[in-house]
Design a protein around this motif. Structure first.
Motif, PDB file in Angstrom:
ATOM      1  N   PHE A  48       0.830  -1.203   0.000  1.00 45.11           N
ATOM      2  CA  PHE A  48       0.000   0.000   0.000  1.00 45.11           C
ATOM      3  C   PHE A  48       0.869   1.259   0.000  1.00 45.11           C
ATOM      4  N   ALA A  49       1.893   1.270   0.853  1.00 44.49           N
ATOM      5  CA  ALA A  49       2.767   2.442   0.961  1.00 44.49           C
ATOM      6  C   ALA A  49       3.525   2.695  -0.335  1.00 44.49           C
ATOM      7  N   LEU A  50       4.029   1.619  -0.972  1.00 47.10           N
ATOM      8  CA  LEU A  50       4.778   1.794  -2.216  1.00 47.10           C
ATOM      9  C   LEU A  50       3.864   2.270  -3.340  1.00 47.10           C
ATOM     10  N   SER A  51       2.627   1.784  -3.362  1.00 44.88           N
ATOM     11  CA  SER A  51       1.705   2.206  -4.427  1.00 44.88           C
ATOM     12  C   SER A  51       1.375   3.688  -4.331  1.00 44.88           C
ATOM     13  N   ILE A  52       1.408   4.231  -3.114  1.00 43.57           N
ATOM     14  CA  ILE A  52       1.178   5.675  -2.943  1.00 43.57           C
ATOM     15  C   ILE A  52       2.268   6.461  -3.662  1.00 43.57           C
ATOM     16  N   LEU A  53       3.485   5.930  -3.621  1.00 43.99           N
ATOM     17  CA  LEU A  53       4.615   6.612  -4.250  1.00 43.99           C
ATOM     18  C   LEU A  53       4.661   6.374  -5.754  1.00 43.99           C
ATOM     19  N   LEU A  54       4.328   5.146  -6.180  1.00 44.37           N
ATOM     20  CA  LEU A  54       4.501   4.783  -7.593  1.00 44.37           C
ATOM     21  C   LEU A  54       3.336   5.197  -8.489  1.00 44.37           C
ATOM     22  N   TYR A  55       2.138   5.369  -7.927  1.00 40.69           N
ATOM     23  CA  TYR A  55       0.948   5.705  -8.723  1.00 40.69           C
ATOM     24  C   TYR A  55       0.673   4.673  -9.810  1.00 40.69           C
ATOM     25  N   SER A  56       1.022   3.425  -9.553  1.00 35.11           N
ATOM     26  CA  SER A  56       0.809   2.371 -10.547  1.00 35.11           C
ATOM     27  C   SER A  56       0.722   1.026  -9.846  1.00 35.11           C
ATOM     28  N   GLN A  57      -0.415   0.344 -10.033  1.00 33.36           N
ATOM     29  CA  GLN A  57      -0.543  -0.993  -9.438  1.00 33.36           C
ATOM     30  C   GLN A  57       0.449  -1.960 -10.055  1.00 33.36           C
ATOM     31  N   ALA A  58       0.582  -1.899 -11.385  1.00 30.68           N
ATOM     32  CA  ALA A  58       1.477  -2.832 -12.078  1.00 30.68           C
ATOM     33  C   ALA A  58       2.931  -2.630 -11.650  1.00 30.68           C
ATOM     34  N   ALA A  59       3.361  -1.374 -11.553  1.00 31.48           N
ATOM     35  CA  ALA A  59       4.735  -1.098 -11.139  1.00 31.48           C
ATOM     36  C   ALA A  59       4.968  -1.550  -9.700  1.00 31.48           C
ATOM     37  N   THR A  60       3.957  -1.395  -8.842  1.00 33.70           N
ATOM     38  CA  THR A  60       4.082  -1.840  -7.457  1.00 33.70           C
ATOM     39  C   THR A  60       4.219  -3.353  -7.387  1.00 33.70           C
ATOM     40  N   VAL A  61       3.381  -4.052  -8.171  1.00 38.56           N
ATOM     41  CA  VAL A  61       3.452  -5.517  -8.209  1.00 38.56           C
ATOM     42  C   VAL A  61       4.822  -5.973  -8.682  1.00 38.56           C
ATOM     43  N   ARG A  62       5.274  -5.391  -9.784  1.00 33.23           N
ATOM     44  CA  ARG A  62       6.546  -5.831 -10.378  1.00 33.23           C
ATOM     45  C   ARG A  62       7.743  -5.451  -9.504  1.00 33.23           C
ATOM     46  N   THR A  63       7.596  -4.409  -8.678  1.00 33.12           N
ATOM     47  CA  THR A  63       8.700  -3.970  -7.837  1.00 33.12           C
ATOM     48  C   THR A  63       8.783  -4.743  -6.530  1.00 33.12           C
ATOM     49  N   LEU A  64       7.645  -4.955  -5.863  1.00 31.86           N
ATOM     50  CA  LEU A  64       7.676  -5.487  -4.498  1.00 31.86           C
ATOM     51  C   LEU A  64       7.240  -6.946  -4.371  1.00 31.86           C
ATOM     52  N   MET A  65       6.373  -7.439  -5.264  1.00 35.40           N
ATOM     53  CA  MET A  65       5.909  -8.822  -5.144  1.00 35.40           C
ATOM     54  C   MET A  65       7.048  -9.851  -5.209  1.00 35.40           C
ATOM     55  N   PRO A  66       8.104  -9.611  -6.037  1.00 37.52           N
ATOM     56  CA  PRO A  66       9.216 -10.572  -6.011  1.00 37.52           C
ATOM     57  C   PRO A  66       9.842 -10.716  -4.623  1.00 37.52           C
ATOM     58  N   LEU A  67       9.833  -9.640  -3.848  1.00 37.13           N
ATOM     59  CA  LEU A  67      10.348  -9.717  -2.481  1.00 37.13           C
ATOM     60  C   LEU A  67       9.449 -10.603  -1.625  1.00 37.13           C
ATOM     61  N   GLY A  68       8.133 -10.470  -1.788  1.00 39.17           N
ATOM     62  CA  GLY A  68       7.212 -11.322  -1.043  1.00 39.17           C
ATOM     63  C   GLY A  68       7.420 -12.790  -1.368  1.00 39.17           C
ATOM     64  N   ILE A  69       7.682 -13.080  -2.648  1.00 39.86           N
ATOM     65  CA  ILE A  69       7.958 -14.457  -3.063  1.00 39.86           C
ATOM     66  C   ILE A  69       9.264 -14.942  -2.432  1.00 39.86           C
ATOM     67  N   ALA A  70      10.279 -14.082  -2.466  1.00 44.53           N
ATOM     68  CA  ALA A  70      11.580 -14.447  -1.895  1.00 44.53           C
ATOM     69  C   ALA A  70      11.505 -14.659  -0.385  1.00 44.53           C
ATOM     70  N   LEU A  71      10.620 -13.946   0.273  1.00 48.08           N
ATOM     71  CA  LEU A  71      10.465 -14.079   1.723  1.00 48.08           C
ATOM     72  C   LEU A  71       9.659 -15.316   2.105  1.00 48.08           C
ATOM     73  N   GLY A  72       9.134 -16.009   1.118  1.00 47.05           N
ATOM     74  CA  GLY A  72       8.416 -17.247   1.383  1.00 47.05           C
ATOM     75  C   GLY A  72       6.956 -17.073   1.748  1.00 47.05           C
ATOM     76  N   ILE A  73       6.380 -15.906   1.467  1.00 52.77           N
ATOM     77  CA  ILE A  73       4.954 -15.711   1.728  1.00 52.77           C
ATOM     78  C   ILE A  73       4.157 -16.603   0.766  1.00 52.77           C
ATOM     79  N   HIS A  74       3.168 -17.290   1.287  1.00 55.30           N
ATOM     80  CA  HIS A  74       2.389 -18.223   0.472  1.00 55.30           C
ATOM     81  C   HIS A  74       1.726 -17.483  -0.693  1.00 55.30           C
ATOM     82  N   PRO A  75       1.759 -18.076  -1.901  1.00 56.91           N
ATOM     83  CA  PRO A  75       1.152 -17.418  -3.066  1.00 56.91           C
ATOM     84  C   PRO A  75      -0.308 -17.028  -2.858  1.00 56.91           C
TER      85      PRO A  75
END
Length: 437
Positions: A342-369
Motif C-alpha cells: 500500500f505504501a509503495l503504491s502511494i509513491l509509484l501511482y501504478s498498481q502494475a509497477a508496485t506488483v513488479r517492484t515489491l511482489m518478487p520480495l514477497g515471493i523471496a520471503l516465502g509468503i504463500h502465493p
C-alpha cells in the motif's frame, strides 16, 4: 551500504512521482545506473514479458476507443444510471467497476464521471457520495481485471507456483467487489444532504450553479457495437487460456513437453483482436495511439521498465540482508507486507509497477502465493494523496463542490471509501484464500 542504496531508490521514486508520466520510468533508470555503476550490483533481467503484455492489451483497448466502443459503453452506463437515480451511490461504483474489469484500465472512468455528477445532482443526491466510491471502484477493479497490467504482472510472477489466472480471479473479483459495496454503503452516509450543504447553498445563491444543457442524442454505429463484442471475446479468451493450460498449444523442447506461456498467449490474442477491430470496424489508425487509453498504457510501460528494473536489482542485490532481517516478521504477520504494498503504491501511482517492484520480495520471503493474491488489492493506494488523474477529474466534474480536498489535504472525499475498499478487499481475500487455494 544497504541504507544508502535504499535512500537512493526512494529518492528516485519520489522525484519520478513528482515529475509524473514517464518521469517515473526514467528516474528508475537513473537509480538503476547508480546501483550498477556506483555500487556494482548486478542488474536483473528487465521485465520484458510484462511490458509486451501491457503494450498488446493497450493496443487493443486503444483500438476499441478509436472504434467508438468506449462511447457505446458510456451510453449503456448512462442509461443504467438515469434509470435508478436515487440508488446512484451503489450503481455508479458497479458501472465503473465493470468498465475497468472489462477494459483493464481505470482511465475509462473519465467518460462516465460527468454522467454520475450530473445524474446525482439532478436527483438531489450529494454527488460526493457516488463520485468518491465510483473512482475507488475503478481503481479496485484493476486488481480484478484479467487483462489489466497489474494482473498479468502478478500472473507472470506466480506462474512457477502453478497458479493460473482463474485462481487469481476467484479471490480478487469477489473480494474487491464486496469491499467496494461495503464502501458504497459507508459513502451513502457521507456529508450533509445536498440541499443542506452550506457551501453548495452559498454558491447557489451567488449564481454559480451549473446550467443544464441540452445533450446530443447518441447513436451507436454497428462498428462501435462490434468492437465491444470483439474486445469482450478477447477478455474471455484470455481468462480461458489462463485458467485451462490444456487450451494452450505445446511443443517438445529438448525432450520436454512445454506449453506456450501465458504472456505469449495474451500478446497473441490482444494483437489479433486489435487487428480484427481495425479491419472490420475501420477506426482511424492514427487516433488509436493518440487516444487517452493508449497514452496511459504506454506511460505505464515506461514506468514499469525503469522503476521495476531498479527495484528488482536492489532487492536481488540485497536479498540475503533483507531476508535475514524481516522474513520471520513478515511470515508471522503477513499483513505487514500488505501495508508495504500500500505504501509503495502511494509513491509509484501504478498498481502494475508496485506488483513488479515489491511482489518478487514477497515471493523471496516465502509468503504463500495464496496470501500474495489476497494482498494484491493493497496496491490500490494511489488515492491516498489526492493528485491522481481520476481523483482530480472527479473533483472538477462535480459542479456542486461537494467532492473536494479538505483543509488538511488528506481529509479528502476519497480517503474513507478508499481505505475501507482497499483493506476490506485484503481481509476478504485472506478469508477466501483459505477456501479457494
Amino acid at each position: 551500504m544497504f541504507w544508502i542504496q535504499f535512500v537512493i531508490v526512494l529518492a528516485c521514486i519520489f522525484i519520478g512521482a513528482r515529475l509524473g508520466g514517464v518521469g517515473l520510468g526514467v528516474m528508475g533508470g537513473v537509480g538503476l545506473a547508480i546501483l550498477v555503476f556506483v555500487f556494482h550490483l548486478q542488474p536483473t533481467t528487465a521485465p520484458i514479458d510484462v511490458m509486451l503484455m501491457i503494450l498488446a492489451v493497450v493496443t487493443a483497448a486503444g483500438t476499441l476507443q478509436a472504434s467508438g466502443g468506449m462511447d457505446y459503453l458510456v451510453y449503456i452506463a448512462e442509461k443504467a444510471l438515469r434509470k435508478n437515480p436515487k440508488r446512484i451511490t451503489f450503481i455508479a461504483p458497479i458501472v465503473t467497476y465493470v468498465f475497468t474489469l472489462c477494459a483493464g484500465t481505470g482511465h475509462v472512468a473519465y467518460s462516465v464521471l460527468p454522467v454520475i455528477a450530473e445524474v446525482s445532482r439532478e436527483s438531489g443526491v450529494r454527488p460526493e457520495r457516488p463520485m468518491s466510491i465510483a473512482v475507488i471502484a475503478s481503481q479496485q477493479a484493476i486488481t480484478a481485471s484479467p487483462i489489466s497490467a497489474a494482473t498479468v504482472a502478478l500472473l507472470a510472477l506466480l506462474t512457477n507456483f502453478k497458479i493460473n489466472l482463474l485462481d487469481i480471479l476467484l479471490i480478487s473479483i469477489p473480494s474487491t467487489f464486496i469491499a467496494c459495496m461495503i464502501a458504497a454503503f459507508v459513502s451513502s452516509k457521507m456529508g450533509k444532504e445536498l440541499n443542506e450543504d452550506p457551501e453548495y447553498l452559498r454558491r447557489l445563491e451567488e449564481g454559480l450553479a451549473p446550467i443544464k444543457k441540452d445533450k446530443k442524442v447518441f447513436k451507436a454505429t454497428k462498428q462501435a457495437k462490434f468492437s465491444v463484442v470483439l474486445f469482450l471475446i478477447a477478455a474471455v479468451l484470455v481468462v480461458l487460456l489462463g485458467s485451462f493450460e490444456a487450451l494452450r498449444p505445446g511443443w517438445m523442447v529438448a525432450g520436454t513437453f512445454t506449453r506456450m506461456t501465458m504472456p505469449m498467449a495474451i500478446e497473441i490474442v490482444m494483437l489479433t483482436i486489435a487487428a480484427l477491430m481495425m479491419i472490420f470496424c475501420k477506426p482511424n489508425v492514427d487516433s488509436i495511439v493518440s487516444g487517452s487509453v493508449f497514452k496511459a498504457g504506454a506511460t505505464a510501460v515506461v514506468a514499469i521498465f525503469g522503476i521495476a528494473w531498479m527495484g528488482d536489482t536492489f532487492f536481488q542485490g540485497n536479498l540475503k540482508l533483507i531476508s535475514g532481517s524481516i522474513s520471520d516478521l513478515v511470515t508471522t504477520a503477513p499483513w505487514l507486507f500488505a501495508i508495504a504494498l500500500f505504501a509503495l503504491s502511494i509513491l509509484l501511482y501504478s498498481q502494475a509497477a508496485t506488483v513488479r517492484t515489491l511482489m518478487p520480495l514477497g515471493i523471496a520471503l516465502g509468503i504463500h502465493p495464496a496470501l500474495l493474491i489476497a494482498m494484491f488489492p493493497a496496491v490500490n493506494g494511489y488515492f491516498f494523496i489526492p493528485n491522481y488523474p481520476t481523483v482530480v477529474a472527479a473533483i472538477n466534474f462535480d459542479q456542486t463542490w461537494t467532492t473536494r480536498i479538505g483543509k488538511y489535504i488528506l481529509n479528502h472525499s476519497f480517503m474513507v471509501p478508499g481505505l475501507i475498499a482497499t483493506f476490506g478487499a485484503v481481509a476478504i481475500g485472506i478469508l477466501l484464500s483459505f477456501v479457494v487455494l
